[in-house]
Design a protein around this motif. Structure first.
Motif, mmCIF file in Angstrom:
data_model
loop_
_atom_site.group_PDB
_atom_site.id
_atom_site.type_symbol
_atom_site.label_atom_id
_atom_site.label_comp_id
_atom_site.label_asym_id
_atom_site.label_seq_id
_atom_site.Cartn_x
_atom_site.Cartn_y
_atom_site.Cartn_z
ATOM 1 N N SER A 1 -3.553 9.440 -0.208
ATOM 2 C CA SER A 1 -2.201 9.572 -0.751
ATOM 3 C C SER A 1 -1.337 10.464 0.136
ATOM 4 O O SER A 1 -0.173 10.156 0.411
ATOM 5 C CB SER A 1 -2.261 10.139 -2.174
ATOM 6 N N LEU A 2 -1.917 11.569 0.593
ATOM 7 C CA LEU A 2 -1.181 12.502 1.440
ATOM 8 C C LEU A 2 -0.781 11.854 2.757
ATOM 9 O O LEU A 2 0.368 11.951 3.193
ATOM 10 C CB LEU A 2 -2.032 13.750 1.705
ATOM 11 N N THR A 3 -1.714 11.173 3.411
ATOM 12 C CA THR A 3 -1.408 10.586 4.713
ATOM 13 C C THR A 3 -0.527 9.336 4.592
ATOM 14 O O THR A 3 0.220 9.015 5.512
ATOM 15 C CB THR A 3 -2.701 10.241 5.464
ATOM 16 N N THR A 4 -0.596 8.643 3.452
ATOM 17 C CA THR A 4 0.335 7.525 3.231
ATOM 18 C C THR A 4 1.762 8.055 3.089
ATOM 19 O O THR A 4 2.708 7.463 3.621
ATOM 20 C CB THR A 4 -0.058 6.727 1.977
ATOM 21 N N GLY B 1 0.794 -1.225 0.000
ATOM 22 C CA GLY B 1 0.000 0.000 0.000
ATOM 23 C C GLY B 1 0.824 1.271 0.000
ATOM 24 O O GLY B 1 0.271 2.366 -0.222
ATOM 25 N N LEU B 2 2.140 1.179 0.224
ATOM 26 C CA LEU B 2 2.982 2.370 0.192
ATOM 27 C C LEU B 2 3.006 3.021 -1.190
ATOM 28 O O LEU B 2 3.362 4.189 -1.325
ATOM 29 C CB LEU B 2 4.414 2.018 0.623
ATOM 30 N N LEU B 3 2.625 2.251 -2.201
ATOM 31 C CA LEU B 3 2.543 2.815 -3.556
ATOM 32 C C LEU B 3 1.575 3.998 -3.608
ATOM 33 O O LEU B 3 1.726 4.897 -4.444
ATOM 34 C CB LEU B 3 2.078 1.736 -4.542
ATOM 35 N N ILE B 4 0.599 4.003 -2.710
ATOM 36 C CA ILE B 4 -0.409 5.074 -2.709
ATOM 37 C C ILE B 4 0.246 6.432 -2.505
ATOM 38 O O ILE B 4 -0.239 7.446 -3.005
ATOM 39 C CB ILE B 4 -1.461 4.804 -1.605
ATOM 40 N N ALA B 5 1.374 6.460 -1.771
ATOM 41 C CA ALA B 5 2.057 7.727 -1.507
ATOM 42 C C ALA B 5 2.570 8.374 -2.790
ATOM 43 O O ALA B 5 2.787 9.588 -2.827
ATOM 44 C CB ALA B 5 3.212 7.507 -0.537
ATOM 45 N N LEU C 1 -10.431 3.226 -9.291
ATOM 46 C CA LEU C 1 -9.354 2.710 -10.138
ATOM 47 C C LEU C 1 -8.494 1.668 -9.427
ATOM 48 O O LEU C 1 -7.873 0.820 -10.074
ATOM 49 C CB LEU C 1 -8.477 3.874 -10.616
ATOM 50 N N GLY C 2 -8.428 1.742 -8.113
ATOM 51 C CA GLY C 2 -7.565 0.827 -7.373
ATOM 52 C C GLY C 2 -6.130 1.328 -7.333
ATOM 53 O O GLY C 2 -5.781 2.330 -7.968
ATOM 54 N N ILE C 3 -5.284 0.605 -6.623
ATOM 55 C CA ILE C 3 -3.898 1.053 -6.441
ATOM 56 C C ILE C 3 -3.116 1.005 -7.744
ATOM 57 O O ILE C 3 -2.437 1.960 -8.126
ATOM 58 C CB ILE C 3 -3.194 0.198 -5.363
ATOM 59 N N TRP C 4 -3.223 -0.116 -8.478
ATOM 60 C CA TRP C 4 -2.416 -0.277 -9.686
ATOM 61 C C TRP C 4 -2.790 0.731 -10.771
ATOM 62 O O TRP C 4 -1.937 1.287 -11.459
ATOM 63 C CB TRP C 4 -2.566 -1.692 -10.249
#
Length: 319
Positions: free
Chosen positions: A286-289, A53-57, A65-68
């Motif tokens: 995204s911001l908080t990740t 989930g770090l990809l969200i950052a 859309l999901g993470i990918w």
């Protein structure tokens, strides 16, 4: 060419030998390894898989859309954080509260353990231990509610004493100059007793012959404390200090969330509450990740740095 073939065969034999020894070791201690399996599975599920989930950052995360499939934005949110005055206010509050906890809260369980260790009446000692352990088992919802009632300006016990002596009630939880002290004090009150367990166990390992020899030499209790007791538990103190410093950017969310209010945001809003308010309530994942990743990296660097210093100036380190 023959030399390389010989080397390759020797390498294969060495690898097979290592694997054989490993297999025999696992077979010999199979039940102990079986006990490790649930812990390993827990860490994989709850610690390693979420790292994906770090990809969200680095993305403009979108639920649909999901993470990918969410678009990449690179360092956009890190740049936003480092240019935001609100971020530096939250960071300052987090660091200051943790420094206060480190200065006042870290020695508290050590002092308590040393005092308990001096008690000779076991019934009295066990009773005191039960009393000081008890707050740890209360949730911050309950314990925080008790503190709020104690500090209430109208019916609170503290303000009743102030009014009894002719003073005016103080709104402790809405005044910035008191709030950090209340956070640190209540954290010590709740957790210091539980923290003594580790130090009492360390004190039990100090050899009694050293105390007997010191008594023969005419040492008093204070001298025994300085020259025998503290050096005897110094290794444990250093390890606990390294771990404590690693959490310099991590303040307990529950405590502050239960006790703070908008009137004291300027001194009480920390990274964990900011992540909750911005990430969960405002849905800015995204911001908080990105903020969480920053927090984790700094925590690791702090542990690594303090461990390096401890290793250089003492014989104790985490690795």
């Amino acid at each position: 060419m023959e030399y390389f073939q010989v080397e390759r065969k020797a390498g294969n034999k060495a690898a097979i030998s290592v694997l054989t020894r490993l297999y025999k070791t696992i077979l010999k201690y199979k039940f102990l390894y079986a006990l490790m399996v649930p812990g390993i599975i827990w860490y994989i599920i709850y610690r390693y898989l979420p790292m994906f989930g770090l990809l969200i950052a680095f993305k403009e995360y979108n639920f649909a859309l999901g993470i990918w499939n969410s678009p990449w934005v690179g360092m956009k949110y890190f740049n936003y954080l480092f240019s935001s005055s609100e971020f530096y206010t939250v960071l300052r509050n987090t660091v200051l509260i943790n420094i206060y906890n480190l200065i006042y809260g870290f020695p508290a369980p050590i002092i308590l353990a040393l005092l308990l260790n001096e008690l000779k009446n076991m019934l009295f000692k066990r009773s005191i231990q039960t009393v000081i352990y008890f707050p740890h088992f209360l949730s911050w919802v309950v314990f925080g509610g008790i503190i709020i009632q104690f500090l209430s300006p109208n019916e609170g016990f503290v303000n009743q004493i102030i009014k009894y002596f002719g003073g005016e009630p103080i709104f402790f939880l809405t005044q910035s100059q008191y709030f950090r002290s209340i956070l640190v004090g209540t954290n010590i009150l709740k957790e210091a007793g539980w923290g003594t367990i580790i130090y009492l166990a360390a004190l039990a390992s100090v050899e009694q012959e050293q105390y007997e020899a010191a008594t023969v030499d005419g040492a008093n209790r204070w001298q025994k404390l300085i020259h025998i007791t503290l050096p005897g538990i110094s290794n444990v103190i250093i390890i606990m200090l390294i771990l404590k410093v690693g959490y310099l950017l991590d303040v307990g969310f529950e405590q502050i969330f239960i006790m703070y209010n908008p009137a004291v945001y300027d001194v009480s809003d920390v990274l964990s509450t900011y992540i909750y308010r911005v990430g969960i309530q405002d849905l800015r994942f995204s911001l908080t990740t990105a903020l969480g990743l920053f927090q984790a990296v700094i925590g690791f660097l702090l542990i690594y740095g303090v461990n390096k210093i401890a290793k250089k100036y003492s014989d104790v380190s985490m690795w």
